[in-house]
Write a protein that holds these residues in place. Structure first.
Motif, PDB file in Angstrom:
ATOM      1  N   VAL A 176     -40.624  38.330 -27.702  1.00 50.57           N
ATOM      2  CA  VAL A 176     -40.822  39.725 -27.293  1.00 50.57           C
ATOM      3  C   VAL A 176     -42.301  40.089 -27.410  1.00 50.57           C
ATOM      4  O   VAL A 176     -42.878  40.719 -26.508  1.00 50.57           O
ATOM      5  CB  VAL A 176     -39.966  40.678 -28.145  1.00 50.57           C
ATOM      6  CG1 VAL A 176     -40.209  42.130 -27.731  1.00 50.57           C
ATOM      7  CG2 VAL A 176     -38.487  40.332 -28.025  1.00 50.57           C
ATOM      8  N   GLN A 177     -42.923  39.684 -28.499  1.00 45.83           N
ATOM      9  CA  GLN A 177     -44.352  39.943 -28.673  1.00 45.83           C
ATOM     10  C   GLN A 177     -45.164  39.300 -27.548  1.00 45.83           C
ATOM     11  O   GLN A 177     -46.107  39.907 -27.028  1.00 45.83           O
ATOM     12  CB  GLN A 177     -44.828  39.403 -30.025  1.00 45.83           C
ATOM     13  CG  GLN A 177     -44.264  40.137 -31.228  1.00 45.83           C
ATOM     14  CD  GLN A 177     -44.734  39.531 -32.533  1.00 45.83           C
ATOM     15  OE1 GLN A 177     -44.071  38.667 -33.098  1.00 45.83           O
ATOM     16  NE2 GLN A 177     -45.893  39.975 -33.009  1.00 45.83           N
ATOM     17  N   ALA A 178     -44.794  38.076 -27.172  1.00 46.45           N
ATOM     18  CA  ALA A 178     -45.509  37.381 -26.103  1.00 46.45           C
ATOM     19  C   ALA A 178     -45.370  38.117 -24.777  1.00 46.45           C
ATOM     20  O   ALA A 178     -46.333  38.217 -24.001  1.00 46.45           O
ATOM     21  CB  ALA A 178     -44.987  35.952 -25.974  1.00 46.45           C
ATOM     22  N   CYS A 179     -44.177  38.655 -24.510  1.00 49.32           N
ATOM     23  CA  CYS A 179     -43.955  39.395 -23.263  1.00 49.32           C
ATOM     24  C   CYS A 179     -44.798  40.668 -23.223  1.00 49.32           C
ATOM     25  O   CYS A 179     -45.411  40.995 -22.197  1.00 49.32           O
ATOM     26  CB  CYS A 179     -42.478  39.746 -23.122  1.00 49.32           C
ATOM     27  SG  CYS A 179     -41.403  38.348 -22.777  1.00 49.32           S
ATOM     28  N   VAL A 180     -44.810  41.395 -24.332  1.00 45.05           N
ATOM     29  CA  VAL A 180     -45.585  42.633 -24.387  1.00 45.05           C
ATOM     30  C   VAL A 180     -47.073  42.331 -24.237  1.00 45.05           C
ATOM     31  O   VAL A 180     -47.801  43.038 -23.530  1.00 45.05           O
ATOM     32  CB  VAL A 180     -45.301  43.391 -25.698  1.00 45.05           C
ATOM     33  CG1 VAL A 180     -46.215  44.602 -25.832  1.00 45.05           C
ATOM     34  CG2 VAL A 180     -43.834  43.824 -25.751  1.00 45.05           C
ATOM     35  N   ARG A 181     -47.548  41.275 -24.879  1.00 49.38           N
ATOM     36  CA  ARG A 181     -48.950  40.884 -24.752  1.00 49.38           C
ATOM     37  C   ARG A 181     -49.281  40.512 -23.310  1.00 49.38           C
ATOM     38  O   ARG A 181     -50.330  40.891 -22.775  1.00 49.38           O
ATOM     39  CB  ARG A 181     -49.250  39.716 -25.695  1.00 49.38           C
ATOM     40  CG  ARG A 181     -50.619  39.057 -25.495  1.00 49.38           C
ATOM     41  CD  ARG A 181     -51.765  40.059 -25.533  1.00 49.38           C
ATOM     42  NE  ARG A 181     -51.875  40.715 -26.829  1.00 49.38           N
ATOM     43  CZ  ARG A 181     -52.778  41.662 -27.098  1.00 49.38           C
ATOM     44  NH1 ARG A 181     -53.614  42.085 -26.155  1.00 49.38           N
ATOM     45  NH2 ARG A 181     -52.820  42.212 -28.293  1.00 49.38           N
ATOM     46  N   HIS A 182     -48.386  39.773 -22.659  1.00 52.59           N
ATOM     47  CA  HIS A 182     -48.620  39.375 -21.266  1.00 52.59           C
ATOM     48  C   HIS A 182     -48.694  40.611 -20.369  1.00 52.59           C
ATOM     49  O   HIS A 182     -49.573  40.708 -19.501  1.00 52.59           O
ATOM     50  CB  HIS A 182     -47.498  38.448 -20.800  1.00 52.59           C
ATOM     51  CG  HIS A 182     -47.661  37.952 -19.399  1.00 52.59           C
ATOM     52  ND1 HIS A 182     -48.510  36.919 -19.062  1.00 52.59           N
ATOM     53  CD2 HIS A 182     -47.086  38.370 -18.232  1.00 52.59           C
ATOM     54  CE1 HIS A 182     -48.455  36.707 -17.759  1.00 52.59           C
ATOM     55  NE2 HIS A 182     -47.597  37.574 -17.231  1.00 52.59           N
ATOM     56  N   ALA A 183     -47.775  41.542 -20.577  1.00 48.60           N
ATOM     57  CA  ALA A 183     -47.778  42.763 -19.769  1.00 48.60           C
ATOM     58  C   ALA A 183     -49.056  43.566 -20.002  1.00 48.60           C
ATOM     59  O   ALA A 183     -49.662  44.090 -19.056  1.00 48.60           O
ATOM     60  CB  ALA A 183     -46.548  43.605 -20.097  1.00 48.60           C
ATOM     61  N   TYR A 184     -49.485  43.641 -21.251  1.00 52.63           N
ATOM     62  CA  TYR A 184     -50.699  44.392 -21.589  1.00 52.63           C
ATOM     63  C   TYR A 184     -51.932  43.727 -20.979  1.00 52.63           C
ATOM     64  O   TYR A 184     -52.792  44.396 -20.389  1.00 52.63           O
ATOM     65  CB  TYR A 184     -50.831  44.478 -23.108  1.00 52.63           C
ATOM     66  CG  TYR A 184     -52.027  45.269 -23.585  1.00 52.63           C
ATOM     67  CD1 TYR A 184     -52.013  46.659 -23.584  1.00 52.63           C
ATOM     68  CD2 TYR A 184     -53.173  44.619 -24.048  1.00 52.63           C
ATOM     69  CE1 TYR A 184     -53.108  47.386 -24.020  1.00 52.63           C
ATOM     70  CE2 TYR A 184     -54.274  45.336 -24.484  1.00 52.63           C
ATOM     71  CZ  TYR A 184     -54.239  46.726 -24.474  1.00 52.63           C
ATOM     72  OH  TYR A 184     -55.327  47.434 -24.903  1.00 52.63           O
ATOM     73  N   ASP A 185     -52.019  42.408 -21.103  1.00 52.92           N
ATOM     74  CA  ASP A 185     -53.190  41.684 -20.605  1.00 52.92           C
ATOM     75  C   ASP A 185     -53.315  41.756 -19.091  1.00 52.92           C
ATOM     76  O   ASP A 185     -54.425  41.711 -18.546  1.00 52.92           O
ATOM     77  CB  ASP A 185     -53.124  40.212 -21.031  1.00 52.92           C
ATOM     78  CG  ASP A 185     -53.371  40.020 -22.521  1.00 52.92           C
ATOM     79  OD1 ASP A 185     -53.836  40.980 -23.179  1.00 52.92           O
ATOM     80  OD2 ASP A 185     -53.086  38.918 -23.027  1.00 52.92           O
ATOM     81  N   HIS A 186     -52.172  41.853 -18.393  1.00 51.05           N
ATOM     82  CA  HIS A 186     -52.182  41.817 -16.930  1.00 51.05           C
ATOM     83  C   HIS A 186     -51.876  43.179 -16.309  1.00 51.05           C
ATOM     84  O   HIS A 186     -51.613  43.261 -15.107  1.00 51.05           O
ATOM     85  CB  HIS A 186     -51.180  40.772 -16.429  1.00 51.05           C
ATOM     86  CG  HIS A 186     -51.548  39.364 -16.792  1.00 51.05           C
ATOM     87  ND1 HIS A 186     -51.259  38.814 -18.021  1.00 51.05           N
ATOM     88  CD2 HIS A 186     -52.205  38.403 -16.089  1.00 51.05           C
ATOM     89  CE1 HIS A 186     -51.703  37.568 -18.061  1.00 51.05           C
ATOM     90  NE2 HIS A 186     -52.282  37.298 -16.911  1.00 51.05           N
ATOM     91  N   ASP A 187     -51.918  44.237 -17.138  1.00 53.04           N
ATOM     92  CA  ASP A 187     -51.655  45.594 -16.648  1.00 53.04           C
ATOM     93  C   ASP A 187     -50.356  45.626 -15.849  1.00 53.04           C
ATOM     94  O   ASP A 187     -50.279  46.165 -14.745  1.00 53.04           O
ATOM     95  CB  ASP A 187     -52.825  46.087 -15.786  1.00 53.04           C
ATOM     96  CG  ASP A 187     -52.766  47.597 -15.561  1.00 53.04           C
ATOM     97  OD1 ASP A 187     -52.143  48.299 -16.390  1.00 53.04           O
ATOM     98  OD2 ASP A 187     -53.323  48.072 -14.552  1.00 53.04           O
ATOM     99  N   LEU A 188     -49.325  45.034 -16.438  1.00 56.84           N
ATOM    100  CA  LEU A 188     -48.041  44.850 -15.766  1.00 56.84           C
ATOM    101  C   LEU A 188     -47.004  45.789 -16.366  1.00 56.84           C
ATOM    102  O   LEU A 188     -46.840  45.861 -17.585  1.00 56.84           O
ATOM    103  CB  LEU A 188     -47.590  43.390 -15.940  1.00 56.84           C
ATOM    104  CG  LEU A 188     -46.334  42.919 -15.218  1.00 56.84           C
ATOM    105  CD1 LEU A 188     -46.541  42.946 -13.707  1.00 56.84           C
ATOM    106  CD2 LEU A 188     -45.976  41.497 -15.672  1.00 56.84           C
ATOM    107  N   ASP A 189     -46.325  46.517 -15.524  1.00 53.66           N
ATOM    108  CA  ASP A 189     -45.241  47.370 -15.996  1.00 53.66           C
ATOM    109  C   ASP A 189     -44.124  46.497 -16.552  1.00 53.66           C
ATOM    110  O   ASP A 189     -43.872  45.398 -16.044  1.00 53.66           O
ATOM    111  CB  ASP A 189     -44.711  48.211 -14.833  1.00 53.66           C
ATOM    112  CG  ASP A 189     -43.634  49.192 -15.283  1.00 53.66           C
ATOM    113  OD1 ASP A 189     -43.863  49.895 -16.278  1.00 53.66           O
ATOM    114  OD2 ASP A 189     -42.574  49.238 -14.638  1.00 53.66           O
ATOM    115  N   PHE A 190     -43.466  46.959 -17.634  1.00 55.62           N
ATOM    116  CA  PHE A 190     -42.338  46.187 -18.149  1.00 55.62           C
ATOM    117  C   PHE A 190     -41.228  47.122 -18.601  1.00 55.62           C
ATOM    118  O   PHE A 190     -41.445  48.290 -18.921  1.00 55.62           O
ATOM    119  CB  PHE A 190     -42.766  45.246 -19.290  1.00 55.62           C
ATOM    120  CG  PHE A 190     -43.050  45.917 -20.606  1.00 55.62           C
ATOM    121  CD1 PHE A 190     -42.044  46.088 -21.552  1.00 55.62           C
ATOM    122  CD2 PHE A 190     -44.328  46.367 -20.913  1.00 55.62           C
ATOM    123  CE1 PHE A 190     -42.306  46.697 -22.771  1.00 55.62           C
ATOM    124  CE2 PHE A 190     -44.601  46.973 -22.129  1.00 55.62           C
ATOM    125  CZ  PHE A 190     -43.586  47.139 -23.063  1.00 55.62           C
ATOM    126  N   GLY A 191     -40.026  46.588 -18.613  1.00 53.38           N
ATOM    127  CA  GLY A 191     -38.859  47.322 -19.079  1.00 53.38           C
ATOM    128  C   GLY A 191     -38.082  46.473 -20.056  1.00 53.38           C
ATOM    129  O   GLY A 191     -38.238  45.248 -20.101  1.00 53.38           O
TER     130      GLY A 191
END
Length: 296
Positions: free
Chosen positions: A82-97
């Motif tokens: 989960v931490q990796a997903c949030v970091r990826h979304a943050y680094d790539h300015d990607l919306d996530f749900g």
């Protein structure tokens, strides 16, 4: 690092049937895959919207008008995923749900970016000495109750066993509400991944303002991966439901309960549900009685 595609496919076969078969490929996502554990499942690079639409609509039970199609779906195996997903979304300015049980009427889990499907995070620990049950938010209310029954304890949560246990983050109206309040009133700590991918254990003592905010606005403050809640010893209790195929029965049922004084009895819980479809419209009365009936 992730396993090979063949190993991932074998792992996917162990998932619930409704999740299988919708992704055209299970593959690496640059910048994300090498951050995930070997047991995490990644669906990506869908060939067509029909395939991903089938995946998403099979997991969400809200209105189809709210459904968006993500480009990546990750099923974390551990909290670090989960931490990796949030970091990826943050680094790539990607919306996530975030997807738990899929019943959120506000559609907060819907995204056209990265969807984090929590359904593999289902650990439950019942500490009878401390009076605390701790569970991951991939559980349903039903799986939480089943994990607690051998210890004969009950954690205030909700009424519907199919709904994700994460629903308590916004209240948790259940059959102990008269004596124990909402589920959210009994939460003692949250495990939270914040936008910067850091993992926090939040209590009223450790981070009082964040704890206060999580009591109702958790979906806005990060990804809650684990909840610790007070539980209560349960001896005898009974429950059941009756369906009336005429909605005109509702006023008479309410009047009967009030006339008998049942609404003032803490051991008695009743919930009415009105269904308009399929026709004819009907009323379901669900009743829970705590104790041996001596209160009556």
């Amino acid at each position: 690092m992730l396993h090979s595609h063949a190993a991932l496919l074998l792992a996917a076969l162990s998932l619930p049937h409704k999740v299988q078969g919708f992704a055209s490929r299970i593959m690496d996502v640059p910048g994300l895959s090498d951050r995930l554990s070997s047991r995490a499942i990644v669906y990506s690079d869908f060939d067509n919207s029909e395939a991903i639409g089938a995946l998403v609509t099979s997991r969400f039970f809200t209105a189809t008008s709210a459904v968006q199609l993500p480009t990546i779906v990750v099923i974390p195996a551990v909290v670090e995923d989960v931490q990796a997903c949030v970091r990826h979304a943050y680094d790539h300015d990607l919306d996530f749900g975030v997807l738990g049980g899929g019943h959120g009427v506000a559609g907060l889990g819907h995204t056209n970016g990265l969807l984090i499907d929590m359904t593999a995070l289902t650990e439950v620990h019942v500490d009878t000495a401390a009076g605390i049950t701790t569970y991951q938010t991939g559980n349903t209310i039903g799986s939480l109750d089943l994990a607690s029954k051998d210890s004969r304890v009950y954690s205030p949560n909700g009424n519907c066993p199919q709904v994700g246990a994460g629903a308590v983050l916004h209240g948790g109206y259940g059959s102990m509400i008269k004596t124990r309040g909402l589920a959210i009133d009994n939460i003692v700590s949250y495990q939270l991944v914040t936008y910067d991918s850091k993992l926090h254990t939040v209590t009223n003592e450790s981070e009082s303002e964040l704890f206060w905010g999580l009591r109702g606005a958790a979906s806005m403050l990060g990804v809650v991966t684990k909840i610790s809640v007070r539980h209560f010893k349960v001896d005898d209790h009974y429950g059941g439901s009756i369906v009336f195929t005429n909605v005109s029965a509702l006023p008479r049922l309410v009047a009967w309960i009030n006339d008998k004084g049942l609404s003032a009895t803490n051991e008695f819980h009743v919930r009415f549900s009105v269904f308009s479809a399929p026709p004819p419209a009907s009323v379901a009365m669900e009743v829970t009685l705590w104790g041996d009936g001596s209160a009556f």
